[in-house]
Design an enzyme around this catalytic site. Structure first.
Site, short mmCIF file in Angstrom:
data_model
loop_
_atom_site.label_atom_id
_atom_site.label_comp_id
_atom_site.label_asym_id
_atom_site.label_seq_id
_atom_site.Cartn_x
_atom_site.Cartn_y
_atom_site.Cartn_z
N ASN A 127 -6.32 -54.90 29.84
CA ASN A 127 -5.17 -55.72 30.29
C ASN A 127 -5.38 -56.23 31.64
O ASN A 127 -5.26 -55.49 32.56
CB ASN A 127 -3.82 -54.78 30.30
CG ASN A 127 -2.67 -55.61 30.75
OD1 ASN A 127 -2.67 -56.64 31.30
ND2 ASN A 127 -1.48 -54.65 30.59
N CYS B 124 2.72 -59.16 34.67
CA CYS B 124 2.45 -59.77 33.49
C CYS B 124 2.71 -61.15 33.15
O CYS B 124 2.13 -62.05 32.52
CB CYS B 124 2.69 -58.74 32.60
SG CYS B 124 2.11 -57.11 33.00
N HIS C 178 0.25 -62.51 26.25
CA HIS C 178 -0.09 -61.59 27.37
C HIS C 178 -0.93 -60.21 26.83
O HIS C 178 -0.09 -59.76 25.67
CB HIS C 178 0.90 -61.14 28.31
CG HIS C 178 0.60 -59.86 29.23
ND1 HIS C 178 -0.57 -59.90 29.88
CD2 HIS C 178 1.34 -58.64 29.18
CE1 HIS C 178 -0.49 -58.66 30.50
NE2 HIS C 178 0.52 -58.13 30.01
O1 UT7 Z 1 1.20 -55.27 30.67
C1 UT7 Z 1 2.30 -54.54 31.19
C2 UT7 Z 1 3.20 -54.02 30.24
N1 UT7 Z 1 2.59 -52.85 29.79
C3 UT7 Z 1 2.62 -52.58 28.83
O2 UT7 Z 1 3.30 -53.19 28.03
C4 UT7 Z 1 2.24 -51.16 28.07
C5 UT7 Z 1 3.26 -50.74 27.06
N2 UT7 Z 1 2.85 -49.25 26.77
C6 UT7 Z 1 1.79 -48.95 26.16
O3 UT7 Z 1 0.98 -49.64 26.03
C7 UT7 Z 1 1.58 -47.42 25.56
O4 UT7 Z 1 2.83 -46.83 26.07
C8 UT7 Z 1 0.41 -46.74 26.14
C9 UT7 Z 1 -0.94 -47.11 25.68
C10 UT7 Z 1 0.33 -46.99 27.90
C11 UT7 Z 1 0.58 -45.01 26.05
O5 UT7 Z 1 0.66 -45.01 24.78
P1 UT7 Z 1 1.76 -44.03 24.02
O6 UT7 Z 1 1.21 -43.97 22.74
O7 UT7 Z 1 2.96 -44.27 24.58
O8 UT7 Z 1 1.27 -42.33 24.74
P2 UT7 Z 1 1.98 -41.57 25.84
O9 UT7 Z 1 2.21 -42.04 27.07
O10 UT7 Z 1 3.50 -41.18 25.27
O11 UT7 Z 1 1.56 -40.30 25.62
C12 UT7 Z 1 0.98 -39.54 24.61
C13 UT7 Z 1 -0.02 -38.57 25.02
C14 UT7 Z 1 0.45 -37.81 26.17
O12 UT7 Z 1 0.20 -36.40 25.83
P3 UT7 Z 1 1.15 -35.35 25.35
O13 UT7 Z 1 2.09 -35.12 26.36
O14 UT7 Z 1 1.71 -35.66 24.05
O15 UT7 Z 1 0.23 -33.98 25.36
C15 UT7 Z 1 -0.43 -38.16 27.20
O16 UT7 Z 1 -0.46 -37.15 28.22
O17 UT7 Z 1 -1.23 -38.87 25.26
C16 UT7 Z 1 -1.75 -38.45 26.49
N3 UT7 Z 1 -2.40 -39.42 27.17
C17 UT7 Z 1 -3.66 -39.56 27.08
N4 UT7 Z 1 -4.75 -39.11 26.33
C18 UT7 Z 1 -5.97 -39.53 26.51
C19 UT7 Z 1 -1.93 -40.78 28.12
N5 UT7 Z 1 -2.96 -41.18 28.51
C20 UT7 Z 1 -4.01 -40.85 27.81
C21 UT7 Z 1 -5.39 -41.27 27.83
N6 UT7 Z 1 -6.40 -40.51 27.03
N7 UT7 Z 1 -5.82 -42.22 28.55
#
Ligand code: UT7
Length: 355
Positions: free
Chosen positions: A312, A116, A282
């Site tokens: 992204n 990134c 970014h």
């Molecule tokens: O560019 C490189 C650097 N990258 C970043 O800066 C990314 C930083 N992180 C993020 O942007 C966020 O953490 C994400 C967008 C990747 C994820 O969002 P989050 O709010 O942190 O979600 P999470 O990973 O904690 O997941 C929450 C829930 C989980 O379900 P349970 O365990 O609560 O039942 C996941 O399984 O959301 C679920 N989940 C999804 N549900 C629907 C994860 N991905 C998805 C999805 N659709 N695509």
């Protein structure tokens, strides 16, 4: 004083639009979740077997070269940043040289693997080369073809829905104008959490990371011969050949490091957040960009976000966003532009430039 400036900028995104609803047909996800957590509405995917990281990078580079008012043969150094290269090796730098039809060999090509923050790192390298007088026309490209290597099952949804394909390019040239060009760049790294956002296989690690992560994973090494350590059937059959991200962990560090590294650049140049005319973050997550915007006290028209349309695009995201901002007249001559990125490594950085 000799400085470097962006003399031309171009971008290219593939034609194919993939919406959140399209993804929800192949995995358990939905538009509401994706928009709420990331701001992304759609992304672009390249044409299979036709477009590659190099070819879309070349399309962006051609525009940047034309806008810089030079010929391809005038390029004296290529810097190519990507995490999704055409080949494991050689890197995309030389492939871009060939794709552009640059036949002269009095040229160097450098590949950057900083994910990134690849564009910010590349700009810093270009800046040093130009300011030292070594090169006069550095072509810097950030390009990604993520769609060819993602896990399109529910297992990979936390990563797959975020990423899109695209390319951006700039030509960096010397300038002696007082009020123009790159004012400073700040670069950082911390390898402590290398595996929190990583693509481990294929690789020579043979389980090396276990001493740092404390997690044991079966990569099928028990029966593996030398040649199979890098990549074996077990890895393919067990979906170990996709990117892995601990999203929340990355998010928390990103919202801390973005403001820190921007402040560092402002302090170095004796400027303040109030002097920034346009902030190009970014495009990792709209929520991260909004958080940083708030911390800097910037209004909506001082920040350029386009993650809604492209997702992204890693190394491409800053040049694609900057190019769009310039084309829309949102960045004008004399404006103070701030670039910042954080990502896998972890590596992060910022740049301040007077447009
Ligand atoms: O560019 C490189 C650097 N990258 C970043 O800066 C990314 C930083 N992180 C993020 O942007 C966020 O953490 C994400 C967008 C990747 C994820 O969002 P989050 O709010 O942190 O979600 P999470 O990973 O904690 O997941 C929450 C829930 C989980 O379900 P349970 O365990 O609560 O039942 C996941 O399984 O959301 C679920 N989940 C999804 N549900 C629907 C994860 N991905 C998805 C999805 N659709 N695509």
């Amino acid at each position: 004083m000799l400085r470097s400036k962006i003399a031309g900028i171009g971008s290219y995104v593939p034609e194919k639009v993939v919406t959140n609803d399209d993804l929800s047909k192949v995995m358990d996800t939905n538009d509401e979740w994706i928009q709420e957590r990331t701001g992304i509405k759609e992304r672009r995917y390249g044409k299979k077997h036709e477009e590659t990281t190099t070819t879309i990078g070349a399309r962006a580079a051609e525009i940047a070269i034309e806008r810089a008012g030079i010929q391809k043969e005038d390029v004296d150094f290529i810097i190519f940043a990507t995490l999704s290269p055409d080949y494991y090796f050689p890197g995309c730098g030389v492939l871009l040289q060939r794709e552009l039809g640059i036949t002269k060999t009095e040229i160097g090509a450098l590949d950057i693997r900083n994910q990134c923050s690849g564009f910010v790192y590349g700009l810093s390298v270009a800046d040093q080369f130009v300011r030292s007088g070594m090169y006069k026309n550095v072509l810097l490209v950030g390009s990604e073809m993520h769609s060819m290597g993602l896990d399109f099952t529910t297992r990979g949804r936390n990563v797959t829905v975020i990423f899109g394909d695209g390319a951006g390019a700039v030509v960096v040239q010397p300038t002696e104008e007082e009020n123009e060009g790159v004012l400073t760049t700040c670069l950082h790294s911390d390898g402590t959490y290398a595996e929190k956002l990583a693509f481990l296989n294929p690789g020579s690690h043979g389980g090396y990371h276990e001493k740092y992560t404390g997690e044991e994973t079966d990569y099928g090494y028990s029966d593996a011969e030398y040649g199979e350590i890098f990549l074996n059937k077990h890895m393919v059959e067990n979906a170990q050949i996709y990117p892995h991200m601990e999203g929340q962990f990355v998010f928390k560090l990103a919202v801390q490091k973005f403001p820190e590294v921007i402040k560092e650049a402002l302090d170095k140049t004796g400027l303040g957040a109030e002097d920034i005319d346009m902030f190009i973050p970014h495009q990792a997550n709209l929520r991260i960009s909004q958080f940083v915007q708030k911390r800097l006290g910037l209004s909506d028209d001082q920040v350029w976000n386009n993650i809604q349309k492209y997702g992204n695009t890693t190394a491409a995201s800053i040049p694609v966003a900057l190019c769009e901002a310039v084309e829309n007249g949102a960045v004008k001559k004399g404006d103070l532009v701030c670039l910042a990125a954080f990502g896998s490594g972890f590596t992060w950085g910022s740049a301040l430039l007077r447009w």
